[in-house]
Scaffold this active site. Structure first.
Site, PDB file in Angstrom:
ATOM      1  N   GLY A 218       0.829  -1.188   0.000  1.00 58.32           N
ATOM      2  CA  GLY A 218       0.000   0.000   0.000  1.00 58.32           C
ATOM      3  C   GLY A 218       0.869   1.246   0.000  1.00 58.32           C
ATOM      4  N   CYS A 219       0.328   2.359  -0.463  1.00 54.59           N
ATOM      5  CA  CYS A 219       1.138   3.575  -0.587  1.00 54.59           C
ATOM      6  C   CYS A 219       1.562   4.110   0.777  1.00 54.59           C
ATOM      7  CB  CYS A 219       0.396   4.631  -1.401  1.00 54.59           C
ATOM      8  SG  CYS A 219      -1.264   5.042  -0.807  1.00 54.59           S
ATOM      9  N   HIS A 220       0.613   4.340   1.679  1.00 48.84           N
ATOM     10  CA  HIS A 220       0.975   4.824   3.008  1.00 48.84           C
ATOM     11  C   HIS A 220       1.883   3.815   3.712  1.00 48.84           C
ATOM     12  CE1 HIS A 220      -1.978   8.102   2.915  1.00 48.84           C
ATOM     13  NE2 HIS A 220      -2.881   7.232   2.501  1.00 48.84           N
TER      14      HIS A 220
ATOM     15  N   SER B  66       3.979   1.792   2.473  1.00 44.51           N
ATOM     16  CA  SER B  66       5.343   1.792   1.932  1.00 44.51           C
ATOM     17  C   SER B  66       6.237   2.756   2.700  1.00 44.51           C
ATOM     18  CB  SER B  66       5.327   2.167   0.448  1.00 44.51           C
ATOM     19  OG  SER B  66       4.700   1.166  -0.321  1.00 44.51           O
TER      20      SER B  66
END
Length: 308
Positions: free
Chosen positions: A112-114, A116
């Site tokens: 997931g972006c957050h 990461s």
């Protein structure tokens, strides 16, 4: 030539992956006509014909796609949340998971972006024994509105939009954000952080900050820096030593790029761990393509945008 299928190519991540791969001479993109892109039999046929498949789908549809692939030869990179904590899948953050593990995987869960940013900051410290596993952490994450997908992009870029969109907006208020399970598991923490994601009026970019008190550490600021230097020796994640913005850190500094910067700010008692990257780059499609490159045994930055 490697055959690649993007299941769910109409969404933001799928479209971006398609755009990035379209001109690759080493790949053949398998395309489903719009009329049958949700047809189960057509998807199954493509999944069985492909060497690598990207799943850019909601969780339930991603699970369905894996079932449709069955025991075929296809290697799958899933960008959904569905398999990120599944022990049968390899978590696709090669700098943390290990390049060899990703290279030999048949099933890769794209982070997931957050998550990461949070994991880039905390996982190496947890493994080194510097960050206590029972630390009570907070995570603030600023993201561009493209992270919300087509609907949110249209909302921010449309005419007559609400004035509330002109200021940062916090969300995930119930503390049940879908990235929390992977954040807790991959950082090897006993409890997930208090997570404060905030969307701002800029297209892309992400700045993840984890504040830490010295009492939650077994080492010093210099020990943290040493771990980051040792961990991030590749091309796509690096430790930043210098202050380049005169005491400020912009959340969109890495917009349009596929690399990530981690840094340590603060003082010996109150420490700020900060990661900056593009929510659509290392936070999504860029990471997915990096994982594909590793699976193919080519340079991990092929087709990616990396800063100096």
């Amino acid at each position: 030539m490697t055959k690649v299928f993007i299941d769910g190519s109409a969404g933001t991540t799928g479209l971006r992956i398609h755009e990035r791969l379209a001109d690759r001479s080493d790949l053949e993109l398998l395309i489903l006509p719009d009329a049958v892109r949700k047809d189960e039999n057509a998807r199954r046929e493509m999944l069985h014909a492909a060497d690598i498949a990207f799943l850019c789908l909601p969780d339930a549809a991603a699970v369905e796609a894996v079932a449709l692939a069955g025991d075929s030869k296809v290697k799958i990179i899933d960008t959904s949340t569905a398999h990120r904590t599944n022990p049968d899948w390899v978590y696709g953050f090669a700098e943390l998971t290990g390049y060899d593990r990703v290279a030999s995987a048949r099933r890769v869960a794209n982070p997931g972006c957050h998550a990461s940013g949070f994991l880039a900051l905390t996982a190496p410290l947890s493994r080194a024994g510097i960050l206590k596993k029972d630390a009570d952490l907070t995570c603030f994450s600023l993201t561009g509105y493209s992270g919300g997908g087509k609907k949110m992009i249209a909302e921010y870029e449309g005419e007559g939009r609400s004035k509330l969109l002109g200021a940062p907006r916090q969300y995930g208020l119930a503390q049940t954000h879908k990235h929390l399970p992977e954040m807790k598991l991959l950082a090897d923490l006993t409890t997930p952080p208090v997570f404060c994601p905030i969307v701002g009026d800029f297209y892309s970019g992400m700045e993840v900050t984890v504040p830490v008190f010295a009492k939650d550490l077994t080492g010093t600021v210099e020990d943290i820096k040493a771990v980051y230097r040792e961990t991030y020796t590749g091309k796509l994640v690096r430790f930043a030593e210098e202050d380049t913005e005169g005491g400020f850190l912009s959340a969109n500094a890495f917009s349009g790029r596929d690399d990530m910067e981690v840094r340590v700010c603060g003082n010996g008692d109150r420490i700020l761990l900060v990661a900056r990257f593009d929510n659509l780059g290392k936070g999504a499609s860029g990471a997915a393509i990096q994982n594909m490159n590793i699976l193919l045994g080519v340079d991990e930055t092929t087709g990616l945008v990396v800063g100096e």
